[in-house]
Design a protein around this motif. Structure first.
Motif, PDB file in Angstrom:
ATOM      1  N   ARG A 235       0.436  -1.062   0.480  1.00  0.00           N
ATOM      2  CA  ARG A 235       0.417   0.068  -0.012  1.00  0.00           C
ATOM      3  C   ARG A 235       0.875   1.337   0.206  1.00  0.00           C
ATOM      4  O   ARG A 235       1.604   1.528   0.770  1.00  0.00           O
ATOM      5  N   GLU A 236       0.544   2.340  -1.186  1.00  0.00           N
ATOM      6  CA  GLU A 236       1.096   3.517  -0.680  1.00  0.00           C
ATOM      7  C   GLU A 236       0.693   4.701  -0.486  1.00  0.00           C
ATOM      8  O   GLU A 236       1.222   5.890   0.469  1.00  0.00           O
TER       9      GLU A 236
ATOM     10  N   ARG B 210      -3.843   5.683   0.915  1.00  0.00           N
ATOM     11  CA  ARG B 210      -5.091   5.248   1.727  1.00  0.00           C
ATOM     12  C   ARG B 210      -5.458   6.038   1.914  1.00  0.00           C
ATOM     13  O   ARG B 210      -5.250   7.193   2.911  1.00  0.00           O
TER      14      ARG B 210
ATOM     15  N   SER C 266     -10.784   5.598  -1.146  1.00  0.00           N
ATOM     16  CA  SER C 266      -9.671   5.119  -2.192  1.00  0.00           C
ATOM     17  C   SER C 266      -8.767   4.109  -1.218  1.00  0.00           C
ATOM     18  O   SER C 266      -7.884   4.921  -0.425  1.00  0.00           O
ATOM     19  N   GLU C 267      -8.035   3.928  -2.079  1.00  0.00           N
ATOM     20  CA  GLU C 267      -5.992   2.882  -2.053  1.00  0.00           C
ATOM     21  C   GLU C 267      -5.454   2.860  -3.071  1.00  0.00           C
ATOM     22  O   GLU C 267      -5.904   2.490  -4.059  1.00  0.00           O
ATOM     23  N   ALA C 268      -3.756   2.969  -2.749  1.00  0.00           N
ATOM     24  CA  ALA C 268      -2.847   2.459  -4.435  1.00  0.00           C
ATOM     25  C   ALA C 268      -2.032   1.508  -4.014  1.00  0.00           C
ATOM     26  O   ALA C 268      -1.594   1.959  -2.324  1.00  0.00           O
ATOM     27  N   TYR C 269      -1.698   1.323  -4.439  1.00  0.00           N
ATOM     28  CA  TYR C 269      -0.717  -0.038  -4.260  1.00  0.00           C
ATOM     29  C   TYR C 269       0.492  -0.392  -5.218  1.00  0.00           C
ATOM     30  O   TYR C 269      -0.195  -0.217  -6.727  1.00  0.00           O
TER      31      TYR C 269
ATOM     32  N   ARG D 183       0.356  -1.461 -10.656  1.00  0.00           N
ATOM     33  CA  ARG D 183      -0.278  -0.861  -9.965  1.00  0.00           C
ATOM     34  C   ARG D 183      -1.405  -0.440  -9.400  1.00  0.00           C
ATOM     35  O   ARG D 183      -2.107  -0.955 -10.854  1.00  0.00           O
TER      36      ARG D 183
ATOM     37  N   ASP E 244      -5.003   1.293  -8.225  1.00  0.00           N
ATOM     38  CA  ASP E 244      -6.252   2.380  -7.541  1.00  0.00           C
ATOM     39  C   ASP E 244      -7.249   2.131  -7.076  1.00  0.00           C
ATOM     40  O   ASP E 244      -8.226   1.512  -8.657  1.00  0.00           O
TER      41      ASP E 244
ATOM     42  N   HIS F 158     -11.118   2.863  -6.183  1.00  0.00           N
ATOM     43  CA  HIS F 158     -12.178   3.627  -5.347  1.00  0.00           C
ATOM     44  C   HIS F 158     -13.478   3.217  -4.782  1.00  0.00           C
ATOM     45  O   HIS F 158     -13.889   2.442  -6.016  1.00  0.00           O
TER      46      HIS F 158
END
Length: 101
Positions: free
Chosen positions: A8-9, A11, A15-18, A29, A31, A33
């Motif tokens: 995880r980059e 939160r 949303s979350e980004a990994y 990568r 994203d 939502h």
């Protein structure tokens, strides 16, 4: 079967980004939502990944990342983009890693 790890980059409340790792190599990568009744995912996958590997990532996202959040949802949509990374650009980047070139 490939073994993917999700780092995880970011939160936020919705949303979350990994980063997606396979061994010591970044292969994508994500994203994610969250809306009231839908989960929208954008997956940027390395051009070397097979359709089977991409499906494995989608299944893991659905089972391990989205379900773990516990969001009630009626829909799950994944947009897949496949190619190669051409760079990373941002205010905090330095030229030593090739950013901005």
């Amino acid at each position: 079967m490939p073994d993917f790890k999700f780092e995880r980059e970011v939160r936020t409340p919705f949303s979350e980004a990994y980063l997606i790792q396979q061994g010591d190599r970044q292969v994508g990568r994500l994203d994610i939502h969250f809306t009231d009744d839908m989960v929208h995912v954008a997956l940027a996958a390395d051009e070397s990944l097979t359709q089977e590997a991409i499906q494995e990532i989608i299944d893991a996202v659905d089972q391990d990342l989205v379900d773990a959040v516990g969001v009630a949802r009626e829909g799950f949509v994944v947009h897949v983009f496949q190619g190669r990374e051409v760079g990373r650009f941002g205010d905090e980047d330095s030229d030593e890693d090739g950013a901005g070139q």
